[in-house]
Design an enzyme around this catalytic site. Structure first.
Site, PDB file in Angstrom:
ATOM      1  N   GLU A 122       0.851  -1.269   0.161  1.00  0.00           N
ATOM      2  CA  GLU A 122      -0.280  -0.070  -0.118  1.00  0.00           C
ATOM      3  C   GLU A 122       0.862   1.012  -0.277  1.00  0.00           C
ATOM      4  OE1 GLU A 122      -4.284  -1.533   2.180  1.00  0.00           O
ATOM      5  OE2 GLU A 122      -2.327  -1.126   3.678  1.00  0.00           O
ATOM      6  N   CYS A 135       3.214   8.708   1.741  1.00  0.00           N
ATOM      7  CA  CYS A 135       3.526   7.753   2.153  1.00  0.00           C
ATOM      8  C   CYS A 135       3.759   6.006   1.215  1.00  0.00           C
ATOM      9  CB  CYS A 135       2.506   7.686   3.080  1.00  0.00           C
ATOM     10  SG  CYS A 135       3.195   6.491   5.084  1.00  0.00           S
ATOM     11  N   CYS A 142       6.668  -7.561   6.637  1.00  0.00           N
ATOM     12  CA  CYS A 142       7.593  -6.844   7.060  1.00  0.00           C
ATOM     13  C   CYS A 142       8.138  -8.128   7.969  1.00  0.00           C
ATOM     14  CB  CYS A 142       7.070  -5.204   8.366  1.00  0.00           C
ATOM     15  SG  CYS A 142       8.198  -4.573   8.915  1.00  0.00           S
ATOM     16  N   CYS A 146       6.464  -5.457  15.501  1.00  0.00           N
ATOM     17  CA  CYS A 146       5.897  -4.375  16.360  1.00  0.00           C
ATOM     18  C   CYS A 146       4.497  -5.434  16.706  1.00  0.00           C
ATOM     19  CB  CYS A 146       5.997  -3.071  15.654  1.00  0.00           C
ATOM     20  SG  CYS A 146       8.144  -2.804  15.286  1.00  0.00           S
ATOM     21  N   CYS A 149       1.809  -2.991  15.705  1.00  0.00           N
ATOM     22  CA  CYS A 149       1.557  -2.524  14.225  1.00  0.00           C
ATOM     23  C   CYS A 149       0.728  -3.503  13.611  1.00  0.00           C
ATOM     24  CB  CYS A 149       2.500  -2.213  13.387  1.00  0.00           C
ATOM     25  SG  CYS A 149       2.702  -1.953  11.823  1.00  0.00           S
ATOM     26  N   GLY A 197       7.057  -2.015   5.983  1.00  0.00           N
ATOM     27  CA  GLY A 197       8.332  -2.997   5.985  1.00  0.00           C
ATOM     28  C   GLY A 197       9.405  -1.592   6.927  1.00  0.00           C
ATOM     29  N   GLU A 198      10.346  -1.921   6.646  1.00  0.00           N
ATOM     30  CA  GLU A 198      11.464  -1.518   7.452  1.00  0.00           C
ATOM     31  C   GLU A 198      12.577  -1.359   5.953  1.00  0.00           C
ATOM     32  OE1 GLU A 198      12.470  -0.357   9.885  1.00  0.00           O
ATOM     33  OE2 GLU A 198      14.210  -0.021   9.215  1.00  0.00           O
ATOM     34  N   SER A 229      12.438   6.604   8.036  1.00  0.00           N
ATOM     35  CA  SER A 229      11.803   6.344   9.195  1.00  0.00           C
ATOM     36  C   SER A 229      11.585   4.906   9.682  1.00  0.00           C
ATOM     37  CB  SER A 229       9.946   6.202   9.345  1.00  0.00           C
ATOM     38  OG  SER A 229      10.062   5.694  11.503  1.00  0.00           O
ATOM     39  N   SER A 251      10.762   5.508  15.018  1.00  0.00           N
ATOM     40  CA  SER A 251       9.930   5.099  15.565  1.00  0.00           C
ATOM     41  C   SER A 251      10.602   4.856  17.783  1.00  0.00           C
ATOM     42  CB  SER A 251       9.151   3.246  15.147  1.00  0.00           C
ATOM     43  OG  SER A 251       9.155   4.108  14.118  1.00  0.00           O
ATOM     44  N   HIS A 253       8.620   5.287  20.800  1.00  0.00           N
ATOM     45  CA  HIS A 253       7.288   4.242  21.282  1.00  0.00           C
ATOM     46  C   HIS A 253       7.844   4.008  23.120  1.00  0.00           C
ATOM     47  CE1 HIS A 253       6.332   4.515  17.507  1.00  0.00           C
ATOM     48  NE2 HIS A 253       6.875   3.519  17.081  1.00  0.00           N
ATOM     49  N   CYS A 371      -1.270   5.472  10.144  1.00  0.00           N
ATOM     50  CA  CYS A 371      -0.001   5.186  10.366  1.00  0.00           C
ATOM     51  C   CYS A 371      -0.385   3.918  11.196  1.00  0.00           C
ATOM     52  CB  CYS A 371       0.588   5.707  11.707  1.00  0.00           C
ATOM     53  SG  CYS A 371       1.217   7.425  11.124  1.00  0.00           S
TER      54      CYS A 371
END
Ligand code: SAH
Length: 403
Positions: A122, A135, A142, A146, A149, A197-198, A229, A251, A253, A371
């Site tokens: 997406e 974005c 991923c 997390c 997420c 994804g990272e 990010s 990130s 958190h 997000c």
């Protein structure tokens, strides 16, 4: 069917069926999107262009592809008719297919994109009054898991290649009708590598794609308007700074390792102290260029005044701003969003310590585009499955050929 599998795998790449490469279409033409200038020049030479003129022609093509957004070789009037024909026979200038195109009541737009091999990811456009951010996803799925997420509930299916990453920007520009590349007044003015994804686990492709996006003679979005990010792939942070120099978002958190270990499991590998050291060392930081620390507000998990004070202590010495993100829910999520009052108190503590600490307004929640809400139906398939599918496609294509 299985008998053909080893045969296909053993063939040299050039002779493999078209579906073997995401960048090669069913008709055997390959996609120029995502290639560097030297790679475009090499492709031109392969198409019969003389070595000595290939560089200049590559620059001309670059202009058509990335400045004008052209996908049609016949319209590229600075190239000879003969070359245009040869290019059209061998190459395409692709875009991902759009499986779904959703528009939120707040103007946010989400595209579910389908790539050449059928995998989906997406991409979200978030418009403001006179600008807008895209974005962008870097992977299908991923690896990070997390806990808060939605993408983290998917396995990693695969990395996106550079063409598929740039393709998201090109597609958004097509829809926004921002060709030729406008200087001002862009509704796609910023890019955030905050999709699925990272990005630092797919750095080579992300880097190649962002260099194309930043190139001044094409899309020309400057590094100051691009934010990458990361959940904290510490060893890649310095390279990101040196090679791309884009803005960095972390990130974070949580402010304690025991909590972060649970909600952002990569913390077990790269704990908070190491992560913050890498941030402090990020090149080019100043008061005008600060690192953004993203902090999702999870009720009863990470949202006390003591957490806020600890955050302030941790950030000491790093040019930083804090972005508080109200938790965006998704089906089956194990968390709730902190109350408005809790978020306000948290924000006040951080703000009074001298850090900007805006609360991010959720955008596109109604279309699951906010997000952490992104997810596609792609599932990880084994290599054997993929080869079997290729073999089946090849068999179907052969059967369809005239005798
Ligand atoms: N893997 C990278 C890129 C993804 S960015 C990273 O982790 O930074 C997506 C951002 O949305 C991250 O800050 C992520 O932590 C945050 N996020 C994930 N799930 C969320 C949710 N449900 N609500 C609010 N923010 C979320």
């Amino acid at each position: 069917m299985t008998a053909i599998v080893p045969d296909i795998a053993a063939r040299p790449a050039a002779a493999r069926p078209a579906a073997a490469s995401a960048a090669t279409g069913a008709d055997g033409r390959s996609d120029l999107l995502g290639l560097t200038r030297p790679e475009i020049a090499a492709a031109l030479v392969a198409a019969g262009e003389a070595e000595k003129s290939a560089r200049m022609r590559a620059n001309q093509l670059w202009h058509w592809i990335y400045y004008r957004g052209s996908r049609d070789f016949t319209a590229m009037t600075t190239l000879s008719k003969d070359l245009r024909e040869r290019l059209a026979e061998r190459f395409t200038i692709g875009r991902p297919d759009v499986s779904k195109d959703l528009k939120s009541t707040d103007g946010t737009r989400k595209w579910l994109l389908k790539f050449a091999d059928g995998e989906e990811a997406e991409c979200v456009h978030i418009p403001e009054d006179d600008r807008g951010a895209l974005c962008v996803s870097s992977q299908v799925g991923c690896t990070l898991t997390c806990k808060f997420c939605h993408t983290g509930t998917m396995k990693l299916v695969r990395n996106l290649d550079a063409g598929e990453i740039v393709g998201q920007v090109m597609l958004a520009r097509d829809h926004l009708e921002e060709w030729p590349s406008p200087k001002d007044g862009r509704m796609l003015s910023n890019i955030v590598m905050m999709g699925m994804g990272e990005p630092l686990y797919n750095f080579d492709n992300v880097s190649k794609a962002l260099k194309i996006v930043m190139d001044n003679e094409g899309i020309a979005i400057s590094k100051r308007r691009i934010t990458l990010s990361t959940a904290g792939v510490v060893p890649m942070i310095a390279r990101c700074g040196a090679e791309l120099g884009v803005n960095l978002a972390i990130s974070l958190h949580a402010v304690r390792d025991d909590i972060r270990d649970v909600i952002v499991p990569i913390n077990k590998k790269y704990p908070i102290k190491e992560l913050l050291q890498a941030c402090a060392d990020y090149p080019g930081l100043s008061n005008a260029r600060r690192i953004t620390f993203e902090y999702v507000m999870l009720k009863g998990v990470n949202d006390t005044p003591a957490d806020a004070k600890e955050l302030v202590r941790l950030l000491n010495g790093i040019p930083a701003k804090v972005n508080l993100i109200p938790f965006n829910p998704w089906p089956g999520a194990p968390y709730e969003c902190s109350t408005d009052e809790t978020i306000r108190k948290f924000s006040d503590i951080v703000f009074n310590a001298g850090y900007s600490s805006p609360v991010r307004t959720p955008r596109g929640r109604d279309i699951m585009a906010a997000c952490g809400q992104l997810k596609s139906a792609s599932v990880k398939r084994s290599k054997a499955d993929i080869l079997r599918e290729q073999a089946a496609k090849e068999a179907a294509a052969t059967a369809a050929l005239p005798a």
